[in-house]
Design a protein around this motif. Structure first.
Motif, PDB file in Angstrom:
ATOM      1  N   ASP A   1      -2.247   6.818  -5.484  1.00  0.00           N
ATOM      2  CA  ASP A   1      -2.565   6.400  -4.104  1.00  0.00           C
ATOM      3  C   ASP A   1      -3.171   4.999  -4.102  1.00  0.00           C
ATOM      4  O   ASP A   1      -4.285   4.790  -3.604  1.00  0.00           O
ATOM      5  CB  ASP A   1      -3.542   7.396  -3.454  1.00  0.00           C
ATOM      6  CG  ASP A   1      -2.940   8.794  -3.418  1.00  0.00           C
ATOM      7  OD1 ASP A   1      -1.729   8.892  -3.164  1.00  0.00           O
ATOM      8  OD2 ASP A   1      -3.679   9.766  -3.667  1.00  0.00           O
TER       9      ASP A   1
ATOM     10  N   ALA B   1      -7.686   1.680  -4.997  1.00  0.00           N
ATOM     11  CA  ALA B   1      -7.240   2.794  -4.152  1.00  0.00           C
ATOM     12  C   ALA B   1      -6.783   2.254  -2.804  1.00  0.00           C
ATOM     13  O   ALA B   1      -7.413   1.343  -2.248  1.00  0.00           O
ATOM     14  CB  ALA B   1      -8.384   3.783  -3.969  1.00  0.00           C
ATOM     15  N   SER B   2      -5.699   2.823  -2.278  1.00  0.00           N
ATOM     16  CA  SER B   2      -5.171   2.399  -0.967  1.00  0.00           C
ATOM     17  C   SER B   2      -6.268   2.398   0.094  1.00  0.00           C
ATOM     18  O   SER B   2      -6.358   1.472   0.914  1.00  0.00           O
ATOM     19  CB  SER B   2      -4.062   3.359  -0.514  1.00  0.00           C
ATOM     20  OG  SER B   2      -2.807   2.761  -0.655  1.00  0.00           O
ATOM     21  N   SER B   3      -7.130   3.409   0.033  1.00  0.00           N
ATOM     22  CA  SER B   3      -8.158   3.546   1.070  1.00  0.00           C
ATOM     23  C   SER B   3      -9.200   2.422   1.009  1.00  0.00           C
ATOM     24  O   SER B   3      -9.900   2.161   1.987  1.00  0.00           O
ATOM     25  CB  SER B   3      -8.853   4.904   0.930  1.00  0.00           C
ATOM     26  OG  SER B   3      -9.299   5.040  -0.398  1.00  0.00           O
ATOM     27  N   ASP B   4      -9.294   1.750  -0.134  1.00  0.00           N
ATOM     28  CA  ASP B   4     -10.285   0.666  -0.278  1.00  0.00           C
ATOM     29  C   ASP B   4      -9.663  -0.721  -0.110  1.00  0.00           C
ATOM     30  O   ASP B   4     -10.350  -1.729  -0.281  1.00  0.00           O
ATOM     31  CB  ASP B   4     -10.898   0.688  -1.694  1.00  0.00           C
ATOM     32  CG  ASP B   4     -11.660   1.959  -1.977  1.00  0.00           C
ATOM     33  OD1 ASP B   4     -12.047   2.640  -1.010  1.00  0.00           O
ATOM     34  OD2 ASP B   4     -11.854   2.279  -3.170  1.00  0.00           O
TER      35      ASP B   4
ATOM     36  N   ASP C   1       4.093  -0.944   3.396  1.00  0.00           N
ATOM     37  CA  ASP C   1       3.828   0.429   2.968  1.00  0.00           C
ATOM     38  C   ASP C   1       5.041   0.910   2.174  1.00  0.00           C
ATOM     39  O   ASP C   1       6.149   0.942   2.706  1.00  0.00           O
ATOM     40  CB  ASP C   1       3.588   1.321   4.192  1.00  0.00           C
ATOM     41  CG  ASP C   1       3.104   2.705   3.772  1.00  0.00           C
ATOM     42  OD1 ASP C   1       3.467   3.152   2.658  1.00  0.00           O
ATOM     43  OD2 ASP C   1       2.379   3.343   4.559  1.00  0.00           O
TER      44      ASP C   1
ATOM     45  N   SER D   1       0.838  -1.197   0.000  1.00  0.00           N
ATOM     46  CA  SER D   1       0.000   0.000   0.000  1.00  0.00           C
ATOM     47  C   SER D   1       0.871   1.245   0.000  1.00  0.00           C
ATOM     48  O   SER D   1       2.097   1.145   0.032  1.00  0.00           O
ATOM     49  CB  SER D   1      -0.947  -0.018   1.198  1.00  0.00           C
ATOM     50  OG  SER D   1      -0.190   0.205   2.352  1.00  0.00           O
TER      51      SER D   1
END
Ligand code: NIG
Ligand code: FE
Length: 395
Positions: free
Chosen positions: A32, A47-50, A59, A10
């Motif tokens: 991202d 997306a990283s957030s998902d 990371d 990520s």
């Protein structure tokens, strides 16, 4: 949902998927982003957030991630080297196919263990620079036993093995080239075919003419091998037309082209695999890559790693050359070094980072994939993952 044994990369600043359905432009870029890897394959990108929760998280701190490079043209199994020939060339001497004989002599004289040690060394050199798929040719044995031995040695580093018995006519057949072509297309191919996926020939003055290459390629096809061809490296010949006519997967070098060759490539399924490292190291004119791309030809980039014309294992170097000297955009060059190489090898499991593909990727120590050309000569492979395993890098 991926579970046990999976990991997620990520914090990817820019992710190149090479799938326009997953992201922007021809590179299918996502910002991202994250990649989930499970059982050696890409399980998810987005997306990283998902990103789904998995056991392990790496990371990458905003670095760019690209598919592992696919180097679709190398002559990686050989002994000796030809540094004096290189020095002479830099002092103005032209390259000629005759130098190949020196490497044939050194390679025949080396033990199998020595050849394995050397190919493993070169294999780890290219892996550490981000190449996760490599094609390796024979062609420095030129008799039945030695060609077979080279393909056996190549097995230690790749499944993409190519029989190149038709590299040059060896000295012992200097007065019987027809006999050598018969041997290559007959007994040599018989023994080599079970060890190879591809057959190749060097279609050039000083090597083999177009009819000799046709004989060898058709014999290879009859043994179930896919076709590749070295053509138009030193001068024009009908080699490009032959490769397209026979439905070769790839025709390589492509330096001296006429408009009809470009038309033939554009209307065929044959990839033009360009090897600018060879032109760089022989001070030769570069292939007309822009004309090929503008005509819609699928272009791949490869190192052509060999001790005569291109002693480099570095796909990042080839990308930088392609941008500077072949006038590819950084995005075109990266595509050609990944998805293009995959097309040249008729593979759809490598060269792209999308669900189901092999988890072969490079985390660059750079925020943007164009750094591969923008920072020539700088080792940027921060982490190299092949089949879902970290195989090189300090990241
Ligand atoms: O791809 N063109 C033919 N074969 C190699 C050169 C091999 C050598 O010089 O040893 C090439 O450039
Ligand atoms: Fe080559």
């Amino acid at each position: 949902m991926p579970a046990q044994g999976a990991f997620v990369l990520s914090g990817i600043g820019r992710l190149v998927t090479n799938d326009p359905e997953l992201g922007a432009g021809v590179l299918g870029e996502l910002a991202d982003a994250a990649v989930v890897v499970q059982d050696g394959r890409v399980a998810w990108v987005g997306a990283s957030s998902d990103a789904p929760a998995v056991d392990r998280l790496i990371d990458v701190g905003g670095r760019a991630v690209v598919p592992g490079f696919v180097d679709a043209h190398t002559h990686l199994v050989f002994a000796g080297e030809r540094v004096e020939e290189f020095e002479a060339r830099m002092a103005g001497q032209p390259w000629s196919a005759g130098g190949i004989a020196a490497t044939v002599g050194a390679t025949r004289a080396a033990s199998k263990e020595e050849l394995i040690r050397r190919v493993e060394h070169l294999g780890s050199e290219l892996l550490s620079q981000g190449t996760t798929t490599v094609e390796v040719k024979s062609g420095y044995g030129l008799d039945v036993a030695h060609e077979v031995r080279l393909l056996e040695v190549a097995r230690t580093v790749t499944e993409e093995r190519t029989f190149l018995g038709a590299h040059v006519v060896p000295p012992e057949f200097a007065h019987d080239r027809d006999g050598y072509v018969r041997l290559v297309a007959g007994a040599m191919l018989e023994e080599a075919a079970p060890l190879a996926r591809w057959v190749d020939a060097f279609c050039e003055a000083g090597a083999f003419d177009v009819e000799e290459c046709r004989t060898v390629l058709l014999a290879g096809a009859a043994h179930g091998l896919g076709l590749r061809l070295h053509a138009n490296q030193l001068g024009w010949s009908p080699g490009i037309q032959l490769a397209c006519e026979l439905g070769a997967a790839s025709v390589d070098h492509c330096t001296h082209l006429r408009p009809a060759d470009i038309d033939a490539l554009a209307s065929s399924g044959t990839v033009a695999t360009l090897v600018p490292g060879a032109e760089f190291s022989t001070r030769s004119p570069y292939a007309p890559a822009r004309s090929l791309l503008d005509a819609g030809v699928t272009v791949a980039l490869a190192t052509d790693c060999n001790p005569g014309t291109s002693y480099t294992t570095s796909m990042p170097f080839v990308i930088a050359l392609a941008v500077r000297e072949l006038h590819l955009s950084p995005a075109e060059a990266l595509w050609a070094a990944t998805a293009g190489g995959a097309a040249s090898l008729r593979r759809n499991d490598v060269g792209r980072l999308r669900p189901g593909a092999r988890a072969d990727l490079v985390v660059l120590d750079a925020p943007h994939p164009a750094h591969l050309a923008y920072r020539p000569g700088v080792p940027l492979a921060w982490l190299v993952v092949k089949d879902g395993k970290v195989v090189a890098g300090s990241g």
